[in-house]
Each structure stands twice: as structure tokens, then as C-alpha cells.
Design an enzyme around this catalytic site. Structure first.
Site, PDB file in Angstrom:
ATOM      1  N   LYS A   1       6.559   6.347  -3.342  1.00 57.66           N
ATOM      2  CA  LYS A   1       6.294   7.270  -4.445  1.00 57.66           C
ATOM      3  C   LYS A   1       7.290   7.188  -5.588  1.00 57.66           C
ATOM      4  O   LYS A   1       8.489   7.105  -5.375  1.00 57.66           O
ATOM      5  CB  LYS A   1       6.351   8.711  -3.916  1.00 57.66           C
ATOM      6  CG  LYS A   1       5.229   9.058  -2.978  1.00 57.66           C
ATOM      7  CD  LYS A   1       5.413  10.478  -2.533  1.00 57.66           C
ATOM      8  CE  LYS A   1       4.305  10.908  -1.595  1.00 57.66           C
ATOM      9  NZ  LYS A   1       4.683  12.128  -0.893  1.00 57.66           N
TER      10      LYS A   1
ATOM     11  N   GLY B   1      16.237   5.199   4.371  1.00 51.85           N
ATOM     12  CA  GLY B   1      15.996   5.049   5.809  1.00 51.85           C
ATOM     13  C   GLY B   1      15.043   3.903   6.130  1.00 51.85           C
ATOM     14  O   GLY B   1      15.301   3.111   7.042  1.00 51.85           O
TER      15      GLY B   1
ATOM     16  N   ARG C   1      24.515   4.952  13.773  1.00 56.10           N
ATOM     17  CA  ARG C   1      25.275   6.113  13.295  1.00 56.10           C
ATOM     18  C   ARG C   1      26.432   6.454  14.231  1.00 56.10           C
ATOM     19  O   ARG C   1      27.463   6.949  13.786  1.00 56.10           O
ATOM     20  CB  ARG C   1      24.346   7.318  13.150  1.00 56.10           C
ATOM     21  CG  ARG C   1      23.486   7.202  11.898  1.00 56.10           C
ATOM     22  CD  ARG C   1      22.618   8.421  11.729  1.00 56.10           C
ATOM     23  NE  ARG C   1      22.064   8.462  10.382  1.00 56.10           N
ATOM     24  CZ  ARG C   1      21.241   9.398   9.951  1.00 56.10           C
ATOM     25  NH1 ARG C   1      20.871  10.390  10.754  1.00 56.10           N
ATOM     26  NH2 ARG C   1      20.788   9.385   8.718  1.00 56.10           N
TER      27      ARG C   1
ATOM     28  N   GLY D   1      17.872  10.323   3.251  1.00 57.55           N
ATOM     29  CA  GLY D   1      17.797  11.238   2.111  1.00 57.55           C
ATOM     30  C   GLY D   1      19.117  11.356   1.371  1.00 57.55           C
ATOM     31  O   GLY D   1      19.136  11.399   0.135  1.00 57.55           O
TER      32      GLY D   1
HETATM   33  P1  ADP Z   1      13.269   4.514   1.859  1.00 58.31           P
HETATM   34  O1  ADP Z   1      13.168   5.308   3.132  1.00 58.31           O
HETATM   35  O2  ADP Z   1      13.926   3.174   2.074  1.00 58.31           O
HETATM   36  O3  ADP Z   1      13.909   5.301   0.738  1.00 58.31           O
HETATM   37  P2  ADP Z   1      10.589   5.208   1.061  1.00 58.31           P
HETATM   38  O4  ADP Z   1      10.569   6.282   2.092  1.00 58.31           O
HETATM   39  O5  ADP Z   1      10.637   5.611  -0.360  1.00 58.31           O
HETATM   40  O6  ADP Z   1      11.759   4.159   1.370  1.00 58.31           O
HETATM   41  O7  ADP Z   1       9.268   4.304   1.199  1.00 58.31           O
HETATM   42  C1  ADP Z   1       8.930   3.654   2.402  1.00 58.31           C
HETATM   43  C2  ADP Z   1       7.438   3.591   2.587  1.00 58.31           C
HETATM   44  O8  ADP Z   1       6.779   3.066   1.439  1.00 58.31           O
HETATM   45  C3  ADP Z   1       7.072   2.683   3.728  1.00 58.31           C
HETATM   46  O9  ADP Z   1       6.526   3.458   4.779  1.00 58.31           O
HETATM   47  C4  ADP Z   1       6.041   1.724   3.136  1.00 58.31           C
HETATM   48  O10 ADP Z   1       4.939   1.495   3.980  1.00 58.31           O
HETATM   49  C5  ADP Z   1       5.600   2.457   1.876  1.00 58.31           C
HETATM   50  N1  ADP Z   1       5.034   1.522   0.891  1.00 58.31           N
HETATM   51  C6  ADP Z   1       5.629   0.475   0.311  1.00 58.31           C
HETATM   52  N2  ADP Z   1       4.758  -0.188  -0.477  1.00 58.31           N
HETATM   53  C7  ADP Z   1       3.574   0.459  -0.402  1.00 58.31           C
HETATM   54  C8  ADP Z   1       2.264   0.256  -0.985  1.00 58.31           C
HETATM   55  N3  ADP Z   1       2.041  -0.779  -1.795  1.00 58.31           N
HETATM   56  N4  ADP Z   1       1.295   1.145  -0.659  1.00 58.31           N
HETATM   57  C9  ADP Z   1       1.534   2.148   0.179  1.00 58.31           C
HETATM   58  N5  ADP Z   1       2.727   2.410   0.759  1.00 58.31           N
HETATM   59  C10 ADP Z   1       3.750   1.567   0.467  1.00 58.31           C
HETATM   60 MG    MG Z   2      11.770   6.861   3.739  1.00 51.95          MG
END
Ligand code: ADP
Ligand code: MG
Length: 400
Positions: A202, A356, A36, A379
Site C-alpha cells: 500500500k 517485517g 530478535r 512497524g
Molecule cells: P514490509 O513488511 O517489508 O514493510 P509491506 O507490509 O508493506 O512490507 O508489504 C508486504 C506485502 O506486499 C507482501 O505480503 C506482498 O505480497 C505484498 N505485495 C507486494 N507486491 C504486491 C502486488 N503487486 N500486489 C499485491 N500485493 C503485493
Molecule cells: Mg509488512
């Protein structure tokens, strides 16, 4: 209407107040990832090279908001920035709005740079307080927002400060311009075929992104834990995998919308499973999730199928790890997708990554430089992919 950017205004002799996002991860007073900070350099240099001076401001972490706290001080960042810029960076005081800070700002000469102390040492920052904002607004002849990671927040330095500077130039920095170009404009009008890859923990945190992106893409590839909610909507077995029961109807709606729009929506056809959701649990591959096991990653056949779709795309947008990439043995899907994206970039596709954890996964695999664009926003990037409007950007000057 496009937002005016820093390179479109003269800055000779002006003191330019620049909101950056130097909310970087730190461990024992050391910066562990300076992306950053590096990303703000083009804007800073654009001002210095054209005879302006720069007053930088940022937040970091979550201090109490009741004054100075050493562990949240931006001083190590000022030192690091000086090394990156190859010139000195003033760091006047422990309080961004005390007399020492104001005096240092007043005596800044063209070519000078200083960094104010953590804005969040004042509760007023996150409250959007207009009195606090007025004190800061008095520091600048022009305002620049280059804090993409904070653009979804209506904090004082993001909204009330530029409001208080009405009549003076208020523009986007080069990082914010680039983030908008990729996360908003490139997504609105993509080169086709366009493939969207979604994962993460999620469905509930990505509903907006699913709904906004579905009509814009040719295929949507879904992995991560959110895939299990979709599988349940289709009546497929999910064992003890994370399923958001209350969002099964959301998944049903997305499946219907995809059918209607003629968008191919792909779910995993095989799975990496474990018996328990404990870090480092042994994993194995199954074509169907057994009743007493849970999915932790997409399986190898799914990974190959997803990679094939990505390699055939002209644009690809990825948000959310495909599995629990933090575990050994559950990182294969995320790695396969990242490698396919790297290959697609080399073949001329536009590849964009937001989120992130996705950016962290790319860094860990050493593949960040192989993407067209990796967002600096967590976010903020997800909210931009939802098509949300940001007050912090709308308050800036528009062209025309
Ligand atoms: P980003 O930050 O890239 O937007 P998210 O915060 O939505 O991504 O999701 C990241 C998290 O999702 C990671 O910590 C990862 O461990 C979790 N994750 C991915 N696949 C699974 C799964 N099958 N079961 C549980 N957690 C998962
Ligand atoms: Mg995340």
C-alpha cells in the site's frame, strides 16, 4: 542529541533492567526465527562481562491481558536464551509482578540473568499504567531499552518504567543504538548516490516514508502494489491491479516533489501479471497491464533496470517487497533487488533493509547476512524511516 548507550555507563554491582523484544514467531511451542533473541545478546553480555546482573522483560503475541496463558509464555525463550548465552537463565514465575518474581530479582547475584514472564499478561502494559510501571521500575538500579521492534509503542515498560526510574541511569542497548545509526542517522546523511527502493502492498502505509526519504535520495525505485497507484496518477493502464483511488493525489504530490527536487523516480516499465489475485495463479510477463489482469510483480526489464541503479549506489535503503514474493512466479523482482543489494554491499555500499516482510523475504532467500543492516523492527523500522520521534527513546538519557 545522541542517546546514551549501555557501554557508556558503569554497571559493576548493578541490577540492570533490560526491556528486550522477544516477540518471536512460534509454532507448536517452538521458536521459528530467533533473530530478535540473538540480537539482544551483545547488550546482555556487555552487562554481565562488567559485573552487573540482568533482569530481562518482554512481551510476546497478543494474550488477553487477564493473566497467564500457556501459549504465550516466555518459558521456551528463557531455555533458548540459556543455550545461546551458555549460562543459566532464571524464569521465576507465571506473573512478572508477583512475589516470586520480586524475590527472584532481589536475590539475583552479579553475573546472574533472569527473564520475567510475558508483560502483556497484564492489560496495564499496553495501557501504559503507572502503578504497574512502578512495580517493575523497583526491580532495577538502571534501565536499558534494547527492544527496537517495540520502540514505536508507548507501553508501560517502554515509557512509564523509565519515567518512574528518573535519577537512575536510563540508556539505549546496543541493538537500539545500531538501529538508530542505520535507520535514522545513515538515512539523514547518506553516502551518495543514495537509492531508495520502496514496495509492499500500500501507498497509504508508506506515505510518510516516501515524503521523508524523497529529499534525501538521488533515485527512488517504486515497485510492489504501490506502483499501480503511481501509474494511475500518470494515466497509465493498471487493469485490475490494487490501486488506492483515494491516494492517487498522494502519488501525484510525490511525483511533483521528485521533479522539483531533481530526484529520479522510477516506476515499472514491464510487469508480471495474473488473471486473479489467488495464491499460485499462473503468471506471465506483459509490457502493459491488460484490462482484465493485475500486476503481481515488477517485470524482468524493470528488475534489470532497478538492479543497475542499486549496483551504482553508495547507499541503498529498501523497504517493501517488489511483488507478491509469497507466490512462486511473483518473487523475481524481490529476488533481483535483494541480489543487487548483496552485490552492492560486497562492493562497499551501505545497504539497509527495514520492514517485517522485506526481512522475511531476505531470510527466505538466504541473503540477510549480505546486507549491511537488516532491521529487527517491522512497524518500528517503517516509522523510523518516516522520521517519527519515539517517546521510548526520548525518555532515555542524552549525551551532553
Ligand atoms: P514490509 O513488511 O517489508 O514493510 P509491506 O507490509 O508493506 O512490507 O508489504 C508486504 C506485502 O506486499 C507482501 O505480503 C506482498 O505480497 C505484498 N505485495 C507486494 N507486491 C504486491 C502486488 N503487486 N500486489 C499485491 N500485493 C503485493
Ligand atoms: Mg509488512
Amino acid at each position: 542529541m545522541p542517546t546514551k548507550t549501555i557501554d557508556q555507563i558503569p554497571v559493576d554491582g548493578l541490577r540492570v533492567l533490560v526491556r528486550v523484544d522477544f516477540n518471536v514467531p512460534m509454532q507448536d511451542g517452538r521458536i521459528t526465527d530467533d533473530r530478535r533473541i540473538r540480537s539482544a545478546i551483545p547488550t546482555i553480555n556487555s552487562i554481565l562481562d562488567r559485573g552487573g546482573s540482568v533482569v530481562l522483560m518482554s512481551h510476546m503475541g497478543r494474550p488477553k491481558g487477564e493473566g497467564y496463558e500457556a501459549s504465550f509464555s516466555l518459558e521456551p525463550i528463557a531455555l533458548h536464551l540459556a543455550t545461546l548465552l551458555g549460562r543459566s537463565v532464571g524464569f521465576p514465575s507465571r506473573d512478572c509482578v508477583d512475589e516470586a518474581a520480586a524475590t527472584a530479582v532481589q536475590s539475583l547475584k552479579p553475573g546472574g540473568v533472569l527473564l520475567l514472564e510475558n508483560l502483556r499478561f497484564h492489560k496495564a502494559e499496553q495501557k501504559g499504567d503507572p502503578y504497574f510501571a512502578e512495580k517493575i521500575a523497583a526491580y532495577g538500579d538502571a534501565y536499558v531499552n534494547d527492544a527496537f521492534g517495540t520502540c514505536h509503542r508507548p507501553d508501560a515498560s517502554m515509557v512509564a518504567v523509565p519515567q518512574a526510574m528518573a535519577g537512575k541511569p536510563r540508556v539505549a542497548g546496543l541493538l537500539v543504538e545500531r538501529e538508530i545509526a542505520f535507520l535514522s542517522e545513515a538515512v539523514a546523511n547518506p553516502k551518495r548516490p543514495m537509492v531508495v527502493i520502496l514496495g509492499g502492498a500500500k501507498v497509504s502505509s508508506k506515505i510518510g516514508a516516501i515524503e521523508h526519504l524523497l529529499p534525501k535520495c538521488d533515485a527512488m525505485l517504486i515497485g510492489g502494489a504501490m506502483a499501480y497507484t503511481f501509474m494511475r496518477a500518470l494515466g497509465q493502464p493498471t487493469g485490475t491491479s490494487l490501486v488506492e483511488e483515494e491516494h492517487i493525489p498522494t502519488a501525484e504530490r510525490a511525483l511533483a516533489a521528485a521533479r522539483e527536487a531533481g530526484v529520479e523516480l522510477l516506476l515499472p516499465i514491464d510487469h508480471v501479471v495474473a488473471d486473479r489475485l489467488n495464491h499460485g495463479s499462473p503468471t506471465r510477463v506483459e509490457s502493459q497491464i491488460p484490462d482484465d489482469a493485475l500486476g503481481v510483480d515488477i517485470g524482468p526489464e524493470t528488475a534489470t533496470q532497478f538492479a543497475g541503479r542499486i549496483e551504482g549506489a553508495q547507499s541503498a535503503l529498501w523497504n517493501g517487497p517488489l511483488g507478491i514474493f509469497e507466490w512462486p512466479g511473483a518473487d523475481g523482482g524481490t529476488r533481483a533487488v535483494a541480489q543487487a543489494l548483496a552485490k552492492a554491499t560486497k562492493a562497499g555500499a551501505t545497504t539497509i533493509v527495514g520492514g517485517g516482510d522485506s526481512a522475511a523475504a531476505l531470510d527466505a532467500m538466504g541473503l540477510a547476512a549480505d546486507m549491511t543492516h537488516v532491521s529487527t523492527g517491522g512497524g518500528a523500522s517503517v516509522e523510523m524511516l518516516e522520521g517519527k520521534r519515539f517517546e521510548a527513546i526520548e525518555v532515555l538519557d542524552q549525551i551532553g
